[in-house]
Motif scaffolding. Structure first.
Motif, short mmCIF file in Angstrom:
data_model
loop_
_atom_site.label_atom_id
_atom_site.label_comp_id
_atom_site.label_asym_id
_atom_site.label_seq_id
_atom_site.Cartn_x
_atom_site.Cartn_y
_atom_site.Cartn_z
N GLU A 1 36.12 20.86 28.93
CA GLU A 1 37.28 21.16 28.07
C GLU A 1 37.24 20.40 26.74
O GLU A 1 38.00 20.71 25.83
N HIS A 2 36.35 19.41 26.62
CA HIS A 2 36.20 18.68 25.35
C HIS A 2 35.16 19.30 24.43
O HIS A 2 34.96 18.82 23.32
N LYS B 1 33.37 16.26 29.65
CA LYS B 1 34.18 17.28 30.30
C LYS B 1 34.07 18.58 29.51
O LYS B 1 34.17 18.56 28.28
N HIS C 1 33.97 21.96 21.94
CA HIS C 1 34.50 22.95 20.99
C HIS C 1 33.54 24.14 20.88
O HIS C 1 33.96 25.29 20.87
N LYS D 1 28.37 29.98 30.68
CA LYS D 1 29.12 29.10 31.57
C LYS D 1 28.20 28.10 32.28
O LYS D 1 28.52 26.93 32.40
N CYS E 1 27.21 19.59 30.21
CA CYS E 1 28.31 18.62 30.34
C CYS E 1 28.03 17.63 31.47
O CYS E 1 28.28 16.44 31.33
#
Length: 107
Positions: free
Chosen positions: A46-47, A44, A49, A31, A38
């Motif tokens: 969430e982008h 971001k 993969h 994390k 990022c």
């Protein structure tokens, strides 16, 4: 501190240089690696993969991150979506030299 080399995976870029990031050795988690990478690359979370340790290993958990050594090379593999225009592939009609009539010929 652990120093890592990180970039966004994009084979379409002529120059795709790495940047160096530092992680606190007391906080070597997946994390935290994702957050710092990022932030430094302007992406971001969430982008993303997946995170790939070059040449061909996917990082999946905290133990994978804990094994990293200084100056190892990582890539953020981004998900491709319409919202992410930076990595959008143009459709045929947007390319230079596209001839709509030629594409409709039948034999």
């Amino acid at each position: 501190e652990l120093v890592l080399k990180v970039r966004i995976q994009n084979p379409n870029l002529r120059e795709n240089d790495f940047i160096e990031i530092e992680l606190d050795r007391q906080e070597l988690t997946y994390k935290e690696l994702l957050r710092v990478s990022c932030h430094e690359l302007g992406v971001k979370p969430e982008h993303v993969h997946k995170i790939r340790k070059l040449p061909n290993t996917v990082l999946r958990k905290d133990k994978d991150v804990a094994r990293l050594q200084d100056f190892q090379e990582l890539e953020l593999v981004l998900t491709v979506s319409d919202k992410n225009l930076l990595f959008r592939v143009p459709v045929l009609s947007e390319r230079n030299g596209y001839n709509k009539k030629a594409s409709e010929l039948t034999y």
